[in-house]
Design a protein around this motif. Structure first.
Motif, short mmCIF file in Angstrom:
data_model
loop_
_atom_site.label_atom_id
_atom_site.label_comp_id
_atom_site.label_asym_id
_atom_site.label_seq_id
_atom_site.Cartn_x
_atom_site.Cartn_y
_atom_site.Cartn_z
N VAL A 55 30.03 25.77 -14.46
CA VAL A 55 29.84 24.32 -14.38
C VAL A 55 30.40 23.73 -15.67
O VAL A 55 30.48 24.41 -16.70
CB VAL A 55 28.37 23.91 -14.21
CG1 VAL A 55 27.80 24.40 -12.90
CG2 VAL A 55 27.52 24.38 -15.38
N ILE A 57 29.81 20.65 -18.35
CA ILE A 57 28.87 19.64 -18.81
C ILE A 57 29.34 19.15 -20.17
O ILE A 57 29.54 19.95 -21.09
CB ILE A 57 27.43 20.21 -18.91
CG1 ILE A 57 26.97 20.77 -17.56
CG2 ILE A 57 26.46 19.14 -19.40
CD1 ILE A 57 25.64 21.48 -17.62
N VAL A 119 27.64 23.37 -8.72
CA VAL A 119 27.76 22.06 -8.09
C VAL A 119 27.30 21.01 -9.10
O VAL A 119 26.14 21.01 -9.50
CB VAL A 119 26.93 21.95 -6.80
CG1 VAL A 119 27.12 20.58 -6.16
CG2 VAL A 119 27.30 23.06 -5.82
N ASN A 120 28.25 20.17 -9.52
CA ASN A 120 27.96 19.17 -10.56
C ASN A 120 27.44 19.88 -11.80
O ASN A 120 28.12 20.72 -12.36
CB ASN A 120 27.01 18.11 -10.02
CG ASN A 120 27.62 17.37 -8.83
OD1 ASN A 120 28.79 17.02 -8.86
ND2 ASN A 120 26.83 17.13 -7.79
N ASP A 121 26.19 19.61 -12.23
CA ASP A 121 25.72 20.20 -13.49
C ASP A 121 24.70 21.31 -13.27
O ASP A 121 23.96 21.67 -14.18
CB ASP A 121 25.12 19.13 -14.39
CG ASP A 121 23.92 18.43 -13.76
OD1 ASP A 121 23.64 18.69 -12.57
OD2 ASP A 121 23.28 17.61 -14.44
N SER A 122 24.67 21.88 -12.05
CA SER A 122 23.70 22.94 -11.75
C SER A 122 24.38 24.11 -11.06
O SER A 122 25.46 23.99 -10.50
CB SER A 122 22.59 22.39 -10.84
OG SER A 122 21.87 21.35 -11.46
N LYS A 145 17.95 27.02 -7.93
CA LYS A 145 18.86 26.17 -8.70
C LYS A 145 18.58 26.40 -10.18
O LYS A 145 17.42 26.31 -10.61
CB LYS A 145 18.67 24.69 -8.35
CG LYS A 145 19.60 23.77 -9.15
CD LYS A 145 19.48 22.31 -8.71
CE LYS A 145 18.22 21.67 -9.22
NZ LYS A 145 18.21 20.20 -8.97
N GLN A 172 32.95 18.93 -1.01
CA GLN A 172 32.61 17.56 -1.43
C GLN A 172 31.57 17.52 -2.54
O GLN A 172 30.81 16.55 -2.65
CB GLN A 172 32.13 16.74 -0.23
CG GLN A 172 33.20 16.48 0.82
CD GLN A 172 32.71 15.60 1.95
OE1 GLN A 172 31.52 15.49 2.21
NE2 GLN A 172 33.64 14.96 2.65
N ASP A 173 31.53 18.55 -3.38
CA ASP A 173 30.54 18.62 -4.47
C ASP A 173 29.13 18.36 -3.96
O ASP A 173 28.28 17.79 -4.66
CB ASP A 173 30.88 17.60 -5.58
CG ASP A 173 32.13 17.97 -6.33
OD1 ASP A 173 32.38 19.17 -6.51
OD2 ASP A 173 32.87 17.04 -6.73
N ARG A 174 28.88 18.83 -2.74
CA ARG A 174 27.58 18.57 -2.14
C ARG A 174 27.10 19.71 -1.24
O ARG A 174 25.99 20.20 -1.40
CB ARG A 174 27.63 17.28 -1.33
CG ARG A 174 26.36 16.99 -0.53
CD ARG A 174 26.43 15.66 0.18
NE ARG A 174 25.22 15.42 0.98
CZ ARG A 174 24.97 14.30 1.66
NH1 ARG A 174 25.85 13.31 1.62
NH2 ARG A 174 23.84 14.18 2.34
N THR A 196 22.97 19.98 -1.03
CA THR A 196 22.34 19.92 -2.35
C THR A 196 21.74 18.55 -2.64
O THR A 196 20.95 18.42 -3.58
CB THR A 196 23.37 20.26 -3.45
OG1 THR A 196 24.44 19.29 -3.42
CG2 THR A 196 23.94 21.65 -3.25
N GLN A 197 22.09 17.53 -1.87
CA GLN A 197 21.52 16.20 -2.07
C GLN A 197 20.19 16.02 -1.36
O GLN A 197 19.26 15.41 -1.88
CB GLN A 197 22.51 15.12 -1.63
CG GLN A 197 23.74 15.02 -2.53
CD GLN A 197 24.63 13.84 -2.16
OE1 GLN A 197 24.27 12.98 -1.37
NE2 GLN A 197 25.83 13.82 -2.73
#
Length: 419
Positions: A55, A57, A119-122, A145, A172-174, A196-197
């Protein structure tokens, strides 16, 4: 007189200004020199079949290794230890740092064949299996996570069907897609999707190939490619056996419905399957890469199901999504590797973390296999034979010229039984 004084002042100031400007420029250049994989330290311990992920960050790349198999290659060497490396382009890379062990809902904490994705910051960690002293294996439903900022694990909704040795892909980063894999007693053809959302699971269009474990795959935008792995062969007079599955499939995710996938067969690049390759997609090149693995499927100790020791393959398969063609090349590493769960991009160099070398030797090395962009269009005078072949989907061979990343024509490249 005034002009002379000004000239003298200029002679005094200019060298100092020049020197300060030089220092500032040099500092800027040094601060922006990217860390290369050759600078990356090895893991503190050898490990194979480990889940890996990255990831980014605050412009820092975090590289992770979770769980896996230690040097002894027995059930006692299956562990849940975890490591983190922060790659800061402004400094030399730090050393690997020990993280809290990965939790588990099962009695045995160590796991093999888990998968992890950033995924994103995790980082999301899925499944895997435990092995006890009697060689009983259990696929775990656990999903965790890990948050690098807090250093904490969070238990998430379990997999509807626990799997290990599956392929994990992020869309889709999701959405995280778990394609096929092994569940306790056999392979499944499921494509399980974790949002993940919302934290919810849903089934996508099932995988149309034979269900497999130990396959590899990558995704670019909404295009997925999955290759090979191991399928189960039933028998009337003895227990099931395992066989290499030589097959590639391309799936296109419906842009309006992330749970609908149009699966199609895809010509195989070589006609010989590989097991536990490292694979990943690259948006920058619009390509999907497959590295290493073995042509002889094996148990977790590196000994094939046929009783023969398995060895690592040195080939790199590259699927060009736009052209629908395969390129076959060789690893740039000193030795090929196998027993992987993912391929990692570190500043344009694609690396594996740990794995097995020759003679089933578990390694701690961070191994660089190739760099991107690797294929360039050069004027005829600067072209040189590389021994790299390219195969179109109609089976016709097409010549490809590959050059080193420092080639003079680089500027022409468009950067755009028992399991």
């Amino acid at each position: 007189m005034l002009l002379k004084k000004l000239r003298n002042i200029a002679q005094i100031i200019t060298p100092k200004v020049f020197f300060l400007t030089f220092l500032m420029s040099a500092s800027y250049v040094m601060a922006n020199v990217a860390v290369t994989p050759s600078d990356l330290p090895p893991l503190p311990e050898p490990v194979a079949n480990n889940a890996v992920a990255t990831v980014t960050i605050d412009k820092k790349l975090y590289v992770f290794s979770f769980m896996g198999l230690g040097n002894g290659k027995t059930h006692n060497d299956v562990h849940n230890r975890a490591w983190q490396l922060v790659v800061n382009n402004n400094d030399k890379p730090s050393q690997w740092q020990a993280l809290p062990p990965v939790p588990s809902s099962l009695a045995l904490k160590g796991r093999l064949a888990s998968v992890a994705v950033g995924v994103n910051d995790s980082v999301y960690i899925f499944g895997g299996y435990t092995v006890d002293k009697d060689h009983n294996e259990i696929s775990t439903p656990d999903v965790y996570k890990y948050a690098p900022v807090t250093g904490k694990y969070t238990l998430l909704a379990p997999m509807p069907v626990p799997v290990d040795d599956a392929s994990a892909l992020v869309y889709q980063d999701r959405y995280v897609y778990l394609v096929s894999g092994w569940h306790n007693d056999g392979n499944v053809n499921l494509v399980q999707v974790y949002d993940t959302q919302t934290g919810q699971w849903q089934q996508a269009s099932p995988f149309l190939g034979n269900p497999v474990f130990g396959q590899a795959g990558g995704i670019v935008n909404n295009t997925v490619v999955i290759c090979d792995g191991v399928s189960v062969t039933p028998h009337s007079d003895k227990r099931r056996s395992f066989a290499a599955e030589t097959a590639c499939f391309k799936g296109v995710i419906d842009k309006q419905n992330p749970f609908k996938i149009d699966w199609r067969t895809l010509d195989h690049p070589t006609g010989t399957a590989r097991y536990r390759m490292a694979a990943a997609g690259d948006k920058a090149t619009n390509k999907i890469y497959f590295v290493g693995g073995s042509t002889n499927p094996y148990n977790y100790n590196g000994i094939g199901y046929n009783g023969e020791p398995s060895t690592a393959d040195d080939a790199i398969w590259t699927f060009d999504i736009a052209e629908g063609t395969w390129v076959i090349s060789k690893t740039e590493a000193e030795a090929p590797t196998m027993d992987h769960r993912g391929l990692i991009n570190v500043n344009g160099s694609w690396v594996t973390i740990g794995g097995m070398l020759g003679a089933q030797l578990v390694t701690s090395k961070v191994t660089s296999h190739f760099s991107t962009p690797a294929e360039v269009s050069c004027p005829s005078k600067s072209q040189a034979s590389s021994g790299v072949s390219k195969q179109a989907l109609d089976g016709q061979a097409v010549e490809v010229v590959k050059t080193a990343s420092n080639s003079k024509c680089q500027h022409n490249n468009d950067i755009n039984g028992e399991k």
